[in-house]
Write a protein that holds these residues in place. Structure first.
Motif, short mmCIF file in Angstrom:
data_model
loop_
_atom_site.label_atom_id
_atom_site.label_comp_id
_atom_site.label_asym_id
_atom_site.label_seq_id
_atom_site.Cartn_x
_atom_site.Cartn_y
_atom_site.Cartn_z
N VAL A 176 -24.59 55.44 121.77
CA VAL A 176 -23.93 54.14 121.71
C VAL A 176 -23.06 53.92 122.95
O VAL A 176 -23.02 52.82 123.51
CB VAL A 176 -23.10 54.02 120.41
N THR A 177 -22.38 54.95 123.39
CA THR A 177 -21.54 54.84 124.59
C THR A 177 -22.38 54.48 125.81
O THR A 177 -22.02 53.59 126.58
CB THR A 177 -20.79 56.16 124.83
N LEU A 232 -24.62 50.36 129.67
CA LEU A 232 -25.77 49.65 130.20
C LEU A 232 -25.72 48.16 129.90
O LEU A 232 -26.08 47.34 130.76
CB LEU A 232 -27.06 50.25 129.65
N VAL A 233 -25.28 47.78 128.72
CA VAL A 233 -25.16 46.36 128.38
C VAL A 233 -24.14 45.69 129.28
O VAL A 233 -24.35 44.56 129.75
CB VAL A 233 -24.81 46.19 126.89
N ASN A 264 -23.16 42.12 133.95
CA ASN A 264 -22.70 41.91 135.32
C ASN A 264 -23.84 41.43 136.22
O ASN A 264 -23.63 40.58 137.08
CB ASN A 264 -22.09 43.18 135.89
N LEU A 265 -25.04 41.98 136.00
CA LEU A 265 -26.20 41.54 136.78
C LEU A 265 -26.52 40.08 136.52
O LEU A 265 -26.76 39.31 137.46
CB LEU A 265 -27.41 42.41 136.44
N PHE A 266 -26.51 39.66 135.25
CA PHE A 266 -26.79 38.26 134.94
C PHE A 266 -25.70 37.33 135.48
O PHE A 266 -26.00 36.21 135.91
CB PHE A 266 -26.97 38.06 133.44
#
Length: 64
Positions: A41-42, A47-48, A53-55
């Motif tokens: 989960v961490t 990653l989310v 940040n990428l979007f």
């Protein structure tokens, strides 16, 4: 993509693997599974956040 992100994920993986082995060998399989799930989960939360940040970067780049 930053190399620090790869090192963070690798460090979490190594830490979870060591804790998992220690807990399994001491007979605490349930805690070992919870430790593995907490590590997963961490990493997924990290990653989310990076995908977000990428979007945001793409949105500002194209002016949406």
């Amino acid at each position: 993509m930053d190399v620090d992100l790869i090192f963070k994920i690798a460090a979490i993986g190594i830490l979870v693997a060591v804790l998992n082995q220690l807990l399994v060998r001491s007979g605490r399989e349930e805690q070992a599974m919870m430790t593995t799930l907490a590590g997963l989960v961490t990493v997924l939360m990290i990653l989310v956040q990076e995908i977000h940040n990428l979007f945001e970067l793409i949105r500002t780049l194209f002016g949406f």
